[in-house]
Motif scaffolding. Structure first.
Motif, PDB file in Angstrom:
ATOM      1  N   ASN A 173       2.332  14.815   3.689  1.00 48.73           N
ATOM      2  CA  ASN A 173       0.942  14.445   3.907  1.00 48.73           C
ATOM      3  C   ASN A 173       0.836  12.919   3.906  1.00 48.73           C
ATOM      4  OD1 ASN A 173      -1.887  13.794   3.319  1.00 48.73           O
ATOM      5  ND2 ASN A 173      -2.143  16.009   3.003  1.00 48.73           N
ATOM      6  N   LYS A 174       0.642  12.327   5.068  1.00 52.04           N
ATOM      7  CA  LYS A 174       0.590  10.867   5.185  1.00 52.04           C
ATOM      8  C   LYS A 174      -0.590  10.289   4.412  1.00 52.04           C
ATOM      9  CE  LYS A 174       1.597   8.913   9.124  1.00 52.04           C
ATOM     10  NZ  LYS A 174       1.575   8.544  10.565  1.00 52.04           N
ATOM     11  N   SER A 175      -1.698  11.032   4.401  1.00 50.57           N
ATOM     12  CA  SER A 175      -2.876  10.536   3.684  1.00 50.57           C
ATOM     13  C   SER A 175      -2.584  10.381   2.195  1.00 50.57           C
ATOM     14  CB  SER A 175      -4.060  11.492   3.896  1.00 50.57           C
ATOM     15  OG  SER A 175      -4.421  11.560   5.260  1.00 50.57           O
ATOM     16  N   HIS A 176      -1.857  11.326   1.618  1.00 50.73           N
ATOM     17  CA  HIS A 176      -1.503  11.239   0.209  1.00 50.73           C
ATOM     18  C   HIS A 176      -0.578  10.049  -0.045  1.00 50.73           C
ATOM     19  CE1 HIS A 176      -2.202  15.861  -0.530  1.00 50.73           C
ATOM     20  NE2 HIS A 176      -3.279  15.229  -0.092  1.00 50.73           N
ATOM     21  N   PHE A 177       0.405   9.846   0.826  1.00 49.60           N
ATOM     22  CA  PHE A 177       1.322   8.730   0.669  1.00 49.60           C
ATOM     23  C   PHE A 177       0.591   7.401   0.815  1.00 49.60           C
ATOM     24  CE2 PHE A 177       4.596  11.883   0.912  1.00 49.60           C
ATOM     25  CZ  PHE A 177       5.742  11.304   0.390  1.00 49.60           C
ATOM     26  N   ASP A 178      -0.329   7.329   1.786  1.00 50.74           N
ATOM     27  CA  ASP A 178      -1.090   6.092   1.990  1.00 50.74           C
ATOM     28  C   ASP A 178      -1.919   5.748   0.759  1.00 50.74           C
ATOM     29  OD1 ASP A 178      -0.052   5.862   4.534  1.00 50.74           O
ATOM     30  OD2 ASP A 178      -1.818   6.714   5.529  1.00 50.74           O
ATOM     31  N   PRO A 199       6.283  13.128  -8.580  1.00 53.14           N
ATOM     32  CA  PRO A 199       5.303  12.930  -9.658  1.00 53.14           C
ATOM     33  C   PRO A 199       4.279  11.837  -9.355  1.00 53.14           C
ATOM     34  CG  PRO A 199       7.532  13.082 -10.548  1.00 53.14           C
ATOM     35  CD  PRO A 199       7.671  12.954  -9.059  1.00 53.14           C
ATOM     36  N   LYS A 200       4.632  10.884  -8.507  1.00 54.95           N
ATOM     37  CA  LYS A 200       3.715   9.802  -8.154  1.00 54.95           C
ATOM     38  C   LYS A 200       2.586  10.286  -7.244  1.00 54.95           C
ATOM     39  CE  LYS A 200       7.540   6.486  -8.401  1.00 54.95           C
ATOM     40  NZ  LYS A 200       8.387   5.515  -7.649  1.00 54.95           N
ATOM     41  N   LEU A 201       2.772  11.462  -6.648  1.00 50.60           N
ATOM     42  CA  LEU A 201       1.764  12.034  -5.748  1.00 50.60           C
ATOM     43  C   LEU A 201       0.940  13.119  -6.417  1.00 50.60           C
ATOM     44  CD1 LEU A 201       4.198  12.278  -2.727  1.00 50.60           C
ATOM     45  CD2 LEU A 201       2.134  10.868  -2.745  1.00 50.60           C
ATOM     46  N   GLN A 202       1.377  13.552  -7.585  1.00 49.54           N
ATOM     47  CA  GLN A 202       0.707  14.659  -8.287  1.00 49.54           C
ATOM     48  C   GLN A 202      -0.629  14.222  -8.865  1.00 49.54           C
ATOM     49  OE1 GLN A 202       3.282  17.239 -10.647  1.00 49.54           O
ATOM     50  NE2 GLN A 202       1.794  17.126 -12.328  1.00 49.54           N
ATOM     51  N   LYS A 310      -3.868  13.388   7.687  1.00 50.90           N
ATOM     52  CA  LYS A 310      -2.760  12.992   8.552  1.00 50.90           C
ATOM     53  C   LYS A 310      -1.461  13.517   7.932  1.00 50.90           C
ATOM     54  CE  LYS A 310      -3.692   8.653   8.125  1.00 50.90           C
ATOM     55  NZ  LYS A 310      -3.514   7.175   8.244  1.00 50.90           N
ATOM     56  N   TRP A 311      -0.550  13.947   8.784  1.00 57.00           N
ATOM     57  CA  TRP A 311       0.705  14.488   8.277  1.00 57.00           C
ATOM     58  C   TRP A 311       1.819  14.200   9.269  1.00 57.00           C
ATOM     59  CZ3 TRP A 311       3.309  18.609  10.772  1.00 57.00           C
ATOM     60  CH2 TRP A 311       2.608  19.161  11.862  1.00 57.00           C
TER      61      TRP A 311
END
Length: 444
Positions: A173-178, A199-202, A310-311
Motif C-alpha cells: 500500500n503506497k499510501s501507507h508507506f508515504d 512494525p513501522k506500518l502497524q 495507491k498501491w
C-alpha cells in the motif's frame, strides 16, 4: 482471479479421496498410451460445430471477460463454429467433470487445474502437441516455451493447451508507506527488511491492532512456503513431476516453515489465524487497507484495482539471498471423447495465439505470449512494479506437484499439518516429520 474467486488454497484442495477413487473407474477412449490429437487440416471437421466450454466461476469481472472472449470467438469463426461457455462453482465443477467422464460423455473442453493431471494418468485426454506444433506457441522467441516443461507429462508432449500464466509478488500500500515516510519495496528487498519494516506500518488502538504492516498471504499455503525453501536451495519434493521422495525434514525446509510461523507468533508482526479471520469477517484484507504488505498471487490484481489507496507490487523479497517465485499455467483440456474436437482445438489455440493481445487489454489473465504480456496495453493500468515482477518468471518454478495421490496429500497431509503449524500447535520439526511420514506412505 478476482476478489470473489476462491483462493488457490481451495483450488488445490481438489477432489476428495473418495472422488479420486471414483475416477479410477473411468476408462479412456481405447487402450495403450495417450493418443495424439489429429492436427487440424483447415478443411476437415471432427465432431459437432457447436462447442460447449466449461470453466469454474471466477467472479463477475473475469466471468464477464470469458463471455466476451467467447463472443469474439464466435465472431471470428462465424459460419464455422458457435461456442457457449458454462460456469460452475469450483467444487461442483470438478465433481461434474468426473461424473461426465464416468458417463463417457465428457465436456467438449474444460479449463485446466492440477486435478486434470489425474485425467491424463487415466488416458482420458488428448496429446495436443501435434496441434500446438502448427501454431507460433512453439517459437521460443514468441512464447516462454521453457515454462511448458512441467506440463510435458511424458517428457515430450503437452496434454493441455496453455494460454496464460500466474505468479506471486509482494503487494504493498503506497499510501501507507508515504504516510510513514518509508521507502517502497523493490527487487533488492529481503524478508529481513520486510520484518524490520512491518512494525513501522502497524496501527493500534489500545491493545487492538487496527492495521497490520504485513499479512503472510499465500505464505500461509504450502506452495507459498515452498517458495522460501526453493530460495534456500531445497524443495518439498525431489522433482515436481512424479516425485520419488519428499524432503519435508530437510533443515532448509524446516527453517522456511519456522520463518513463517515466527512472523505470526514469536515476532507477531503479522496477524495470527484467528486475527486474520477477524479481519476477513469485517470484509477486510489488503484491498480494504487492513494490511500494508502481502505476499500473494497475481490473480488478485483485478480485485486490488478497486482500492481507494495507491498501491503497487514488487518481486518476492529475497530469502537466504535468493528470490524464487512459483508460477502456474492456465489453459484448456480436450478429452479424447470430446464431441466437438475441431471446434475445441480451434478455441484453445485461438485463445493462446490471436486472442492474446485482447487478453492483455482486458487484464483478466496474464497472457502467455511474450509480446502481449510485455505490451503497452498490458502495462497500461497495471500497478507499478508489475513489469519487474514479471521479469522474475525466467527464474520461477512450477507451483504444483503432479502425482496420482497428490490431491489426497494436499487434503489430508499438507492441509491439516500446515494449519496446525500456522496455529502454533506443532513445531516446524514436528510438522515436517508428520508430513514426511504421511506423504511418503501415500506416495508409495
Amino acid at each position: 482471479m478476482s476478489k470473489n474467486t476462491v483462493s488457490r488454497r481451495i483450488l488445490l484442495g481438489g477432489l476428495t479421496a473418495a472422488g479420486a477413487a471414483g475416477l479410477v473407474g473411468c476408462s479412456g477412449n481405447g487402450s495403450g498410451g495417450p493418443a495424439a490429437a489429429p492436427a487440424p487440416t483447415g478443411t476437415e471437421l471432427v465432431g459437432k460445430t457447436n462447442l460447449e466450454i466449461y470453466a469454474w466461476t471466477n467472479g463477475p469481472t473475469i466471468d464477464a471477460n470469458f463471455r466476451k472472449r467467447v463472443a469474439l470467438f464466435n465472431k471470428e469463426f462465424t459460419g464455422k463454429y458457435t461456442a457457449k461457455i458454462n460456469f460452475l462453482p469450483y467444487d461442483q465443477y470438478w465433481q461434474k467433470v468426473q461424473l461426465q467422464y464416468a458417463a463417457k460423455k465428457p465436456f467438449d473442453i474444460y479449463y485446466w487445474d492440477v486435478q486434470a493431471y489425474a485425467h491424463y494418468k487415466k488416458n482420458l485426454v488428448f496429446n495436443e502437441q501435434p496441434v500446438i506444433d502448427t501454431t507460433p506457441m512453439v517459437d521460443a522467441n514468441a512464447y516462454p516455451t521453457k515454462l511448458y516443461d512441467p506440463w510435458k507429462f511424458d517428457g515430450k508432449n503437452l496434454f493441455c493447451v496453455p494460454e496464460n500464466i500466474q505468479s506471486m509478488a509482494m503487494f504493498y500500500n503506497k499510501s501507507h508507506f508515504d504516510a510513514a515516510g518509508l521507502d517502497y519495496p523493490d527487487a533488492t528487498w529481503t524478508w529481513d527488511k520486510v520484518v524490520e519494516t512491518a512494525p513501522k506500518l502497524q496501527k493500534s488502538t489500545g491493545s487492538k491492532v487496527t492495521r497490520w504492516g504485513l499479512d503472510i498471504g499465500s505464505l500461509g499455503i504450502w506452495w507459498g512456503i515452498q517458495s522460501l525453501s526453493w530460495a534456500a536451495g531445497s524443495s518439498f519434493v525431489d522433482k515436481p513431476l512424479e516425485p520419488t521422495k519428499f524432503q519435508m525434514t530437510d533443515p532448509k525446509v524446516v527453517e522456511s516453515m519456522r520463518f513463517v510461523q515466527d512472523m505470526m507468533w514469536s515476532k507477531h508482526i503479522a496477524p495470527r489465524p484467528d486475527e486474520r479471520a477477524g479481519v476477513a469477517q469485517n470484509n477486510g484484507g489488503f484491498a480494504s487497507g487492513a494490511y500494508s504488505m502481502i505476499a500473494d498471487g497475481t490473480w488478485n490484481i483485478s480485485s486490488f484495482q478497486q482500492m481507494k489507496d495507491k498501491w503497487a507490487m514488487a518481486p518476492l523479497p529475497k530469502y537466504e539471498g535468493n528470490s524464487v517465485a512459483p508460477y502456474w499455467l492456465g489453459g484448456w483440456v480436450i478429452p479424447r471423447q470430446s464431441a466437438a474436437l475441431s471446434a475445441a482445438q480451434a478455441f484453445a489455440t485461438w485463445s493462446a495465439t490471436k486472442f492474446q493481445p485482447q487478453m492483455a487489454k482486458d487484464h483478466d489473465w496474464i497472457p502467455l505470449q511474450n509480446a502481449a504480456r510485455e505490451s503497452q496495453d498490458m502495462l497500461k493500468g497495471m500497478p507499478e512494479g508489475f513489469e519487474a515482477a514479471m521479469k522474475d518468471l525466467s527464474n520461477a518454478r512450477i507451483g504444483d506437484i503432479y502425482t496420482a495421490n497428490m490431491q489426497q496429500i494436499f487434503n489430508e497431509v499438507y492441509g491439516k499439518n500446515f494449519e496446525q503449524l500456522l496455529n502454533n500447535k506443532l513445531t516446524p520439526e514436528d510438522a515436517a516429520q508428520k508430513m514426511q511420514d504421511a506423504a511418503t506412505k501415500l506416495l508409495g
